[in-house]
Design an enzyme around this catalytic site. Structure first.
Site, PDB file in Angstrom:
ATOM      1  N   GLU A 128     -20.992   4.640 -63.827  1.00 30.76           N
ATOM      2  CA  GLU A 128     -21.923   4.869 -62.717  1.00 30.76           C
ATOM      3  C   GLU A 128     -21.898   6.325 -62.275  1.00 30.76           C
ATOM      4  OE1 GLU A 128     -24.051   2.832 -62.646  1.00 30.76           O
ATOM      5  OE2 GLU A 128     -23.846   1.335 -61.064  1.00 30.76           O
ATOM      6  N   THR A 180     -32.165   7.650 -59.124  1.00 28.20           N
ATOM      7  CA  THR A 180     -31.148   7.257 -58.147  1.00 28.20           C
ATOM      8  C   THR A 180     -30.704   8.455 -57.319  1.00 28.20           C
ATOM      9  OG1 THR A 180     -30.366   5.551 -59.649  1.00 28.20           O
ATOM     10  CG2 THR A 180     -28.893   6.144 -57.860  1.00 28.20           C
TER      11      THR A 180
END
Lengths: 309, 309
Positions: A128, A180
């Site tokens: 991530e 993101t």
């Protein structure tokens, strides 16, 4: 050599009011991954899709996870990984988390389950970090644990498995790009205390609703006064879809992760199917391609399809 | 004429991380109230204590509640109210809420239970408004419902009864003055998003811990990064008491309501008794008078001791 085939669920982070702490695993869409333990220390990555994801280990979210495990455990073996990706990158449905969590889960299984569940989460979070710059676990945790999870803290890792209510999910992924990192940057660094109080009332209501299996309480807690008003601007027709969803009987819903996917929860599968149909037609009308999904809650997390040890 | 005698529990608002939304009723201390329905429209108030609280209805938190009920329901009867107050005004243990909630509860019983529970809360909130300038329900709700309550919204009133874990409470009321209005004014109007996220992780953990009866999770969720760091400055020896409490086995705790009382939760009664003893001795050493309480969770809210209808 040992090999394993796994099925890795998509995940919906935040669940509207639970920014950075809540996530839910769903059964559709999902990735499949095959991982072989190698005698050599190589990390070899294959993709069976045309998303153009990197194959160099240090640049691939699954690859970096395998490298970190290799390094941390000081093992001489490598891994050969084949990813059948169906969770579209950039959808906001936990595509990078699926690759990262799948890699950590598979490597741990191949190495004889020497890591705890929290350690699997710990290593998956490196993926991530590579994908978004932030070591967050709100997609990783439900992907591994299944159901709905609360990341109470990510350092140290403290994950709480919540009850998984018998809910259905309709999700739409409009083909627009929301990064993101951009979705994170547009958030204000300071918020009003009164808004924070409203938000934590909703979070508390949502957790109580999930634990009590009280669908009405879940529905009236799905309000976000902090993140959604800012991020929803990046998603075309967000308000239209939300309004029409509630009219069609959705319990509530909002942005999936950092978007652009939108999800809605429903008590019945037929309602979720109607919602998906409506979502698709809203985007059809403005000539934006979209993919829709109808799913129930995934209660088990990553599952093993086949293993040869 | 009809009359009723009730027992009204003290309450602990906020429960550390749940500022303005959570509250818990405890069995010690408590007030007793006797209310008679009158043929005339008078509202007569007697106190059996020496706290010097006002007896003029419009200036008394119980009186204003009775006036509002009388006005709203357009009734010609009045009430004669005798308050035996044991929850000390200004303690942060819900003294004004007890008077207000008790008055609304008793009036409703005398009038044949014509109000819903939410309406009883609604009228009781006028008392809190008189006491502190804010129409909040975080003490009112647990006082009426018992156990631990979540005020998800106070307009419209949306109160969720949570599980009431088998916990013990030690509380200390040091004899220093902290006005609710001052304790509110020193709070910052803006907070950092990252602190809000930490806070809602703790709130979510606390609610999950309460619902799952997971005392360890309750304990590690009892952290407040927003209100306690500011308000605790108003309370002498707050940090000492907190540190010593954790050393003695408290699950956690913090400021009760807006203070100055401090409460700590414990799994066993003996631990709560040790905590209370320690709390008292900390204040004895610096020559501050204090009152200590050891209690379990009150699960029923206001109870009727006697009624003659």
């Amino acid at each position: 050599m040992k090999n394993i085939k796994i099925k890795v669920p998509a995940t919906i982070a935040n669940l509207v009011c639970g920014f950075d702490i809540l996530g839910m695993a769903i059964n559709e869409p999902y990735d499949k991954m095959e991982v072989k333990l190698l005698k050599t220390s190589d990390i070899i990555i294959h993709h069976t899709d045309d998303f153009g994801l990197p194959v160099e280990a240090s640049k691939n979210v699954a690859g970096i996870v395998l490298m970190k495990i290799q390094e941390h455990l000081n093992i001489k073996n490598g891994f050969e990984l084949t990813i059948h990706k169906h969770i579209k990158p950039g959808s906001g449905l936990g595509s990078s988390a699926a690759s990262a969590a799948g890699a950590a889960f598979a490597a741990n299984a191949l190495l004889g389950n020497i890591l705890t569940k929290e350690e699997v989460v710990h290593f998956a979070m490196f993926g991530e970090e590579l994908a978004s710059g932030v070591r967050h676990a709100d997609n990783i945790a439900p992907c591994i644990y299944g159901g709905i999870t609360l990341v109470k803290s990510s350092d140290p890792i403290d994950i709480i498995s919540l009850n998984a209510p018998a809910l259905f999910v309709a999700a739409v992924h409009p083909q627009v790009e929301v990064k993101t990192s951009d979705a994170r940057q547009i958030l204000k660094k300071n918020i009003q205390l009164k808004d924070a109080i409203t938000q934590w009332g909703n979070i508390a209501g949502l957790i109580a609703g999930i634990e009590k299996n009280d669908l009405s309480l879940i529905g009236r807690s799905l309000n976000d006064v902090i993140v959604e008003p800012v991020r929803s601007i990046l998603i075309p027709e967000f308000e239209t879809i939300k309004r029409k969803s509630l009219e069609l009987g959705a319990l509530g819903g909002g942005i999936s992760g950092s978007g652009p996917s939108i999800f809605m929860l429903a008590e019945k599968k037929e309602t979720a199917q109607k919602l998906a149909h409506m979502m698709k037609s809203v985007y059809d009308q403005i000539d934006i391609d979209s993919f829709v999904y109808v799913s129930d809650v995934n209660k088990t997390g990553i599952s093993i399809e086949e293993q040869n040890f």
